[in-house]
Design an enzyme around this catalytic site. Sequence first.
Site, PDB file in Angstrom:
ATOM      1  N   SER A  70       9.849  -8.353  10.456  1.00  0.00           N
ATOM      2  CA  SER A  70       8.931  -7.247  10.733  1.00  0.00           C
ATOM      3  C   SER A  70       8.118  -6.819   9.517  1.00  0.00           C
ATOM      4  O   SER A  70       6.964  -6.416   9.661  1.00  0.00           O
ATOM      5  CB  SER A  70       9.666  -6.055  11.349  1.00  0.00           C
ATOM      6  OG  SER A  70      10.716  -5.629  10.520  1.00  0.00           O
ATOM      7  N   HIS A 128       8.744  -2.311   6.327  1.00  0.00           N
ATOM      8  CA  HIS A 128       7.510  -2.168   7.108  1.00  0.00           C
ATOM      9  C   HIS A 128       6.374  -1.653   6.223  1.00  0.00           C
ATOM     10  O   HIS A 128       5.261  -2.192   6.254  1.00  0.00           O
ATOM     11  CB  HIS A 128       7.702  -1.197   8.272  1.00  0.00           C
ATOM     12  CG  HIS A 128       8.586  -1.719   9.355  1.00  0.00           C
ATOM     13  ND1 HIS A 128       8.920  -0.962  10.448  1.00  0.00           N
ATOM     14  CD2 HIS A 128       9.216  -2.907   9.532  1.00  0.00           C
ATOM     15  CE1 HIS A 128       9.699  -1.661  11.247  1.00  0.00           C
ATOM     16  NE2 HIS A 128       9.900  -2.850  10.705  1.00  0.00           N
TER      17      HIS A 128
END
Length: 160
Positions: A70, A128
Amino acid sequence: MLTSTFSHKDLWHLLFNSIALVSFGTSVANTMGAEHFTAFYLSAGVLSSLASHVLAPLRPALILPSLGASGAVYGVVGAMMMLFPHAQIAIIFLPFIPMSISHVFPALLAYDFAGAVLGWRTFGHVAHLAGGLYGLAYLEWGTEYWNRLVRFIDRHRRKN
């Protein structure tokens, strides 16, 4: 750092990252070219994983393994926003509501910033953030370094 980009907690984790990578990565890869995109994606994965590990000691109670793509995918989404700022996207949880990537991506980064600062355990918020900011920065400044490297390699190949 690199192998954690290819490791996932479970099948759902892998599935969501794969859907996002195909959804955003195709346009970015077509624009950058395969070699450039591969280098960009792998460096985003390493950097986001490194940031997750380096910043973990700041909140020792929250040290968790860094798994998944991610952070690298966030880098790809950041690159997509820089390349196609007016693109309309639909978030998987709101599939029938098209929104501008230039509005959605900053909102996602703000959510992850809040999660990192407040210690939420929902996602790898630091990874992230690092991946997303890397994607933005790379498209702003990094592509020139890539182009210089390619020119250098081409000149070196011609000499031999």
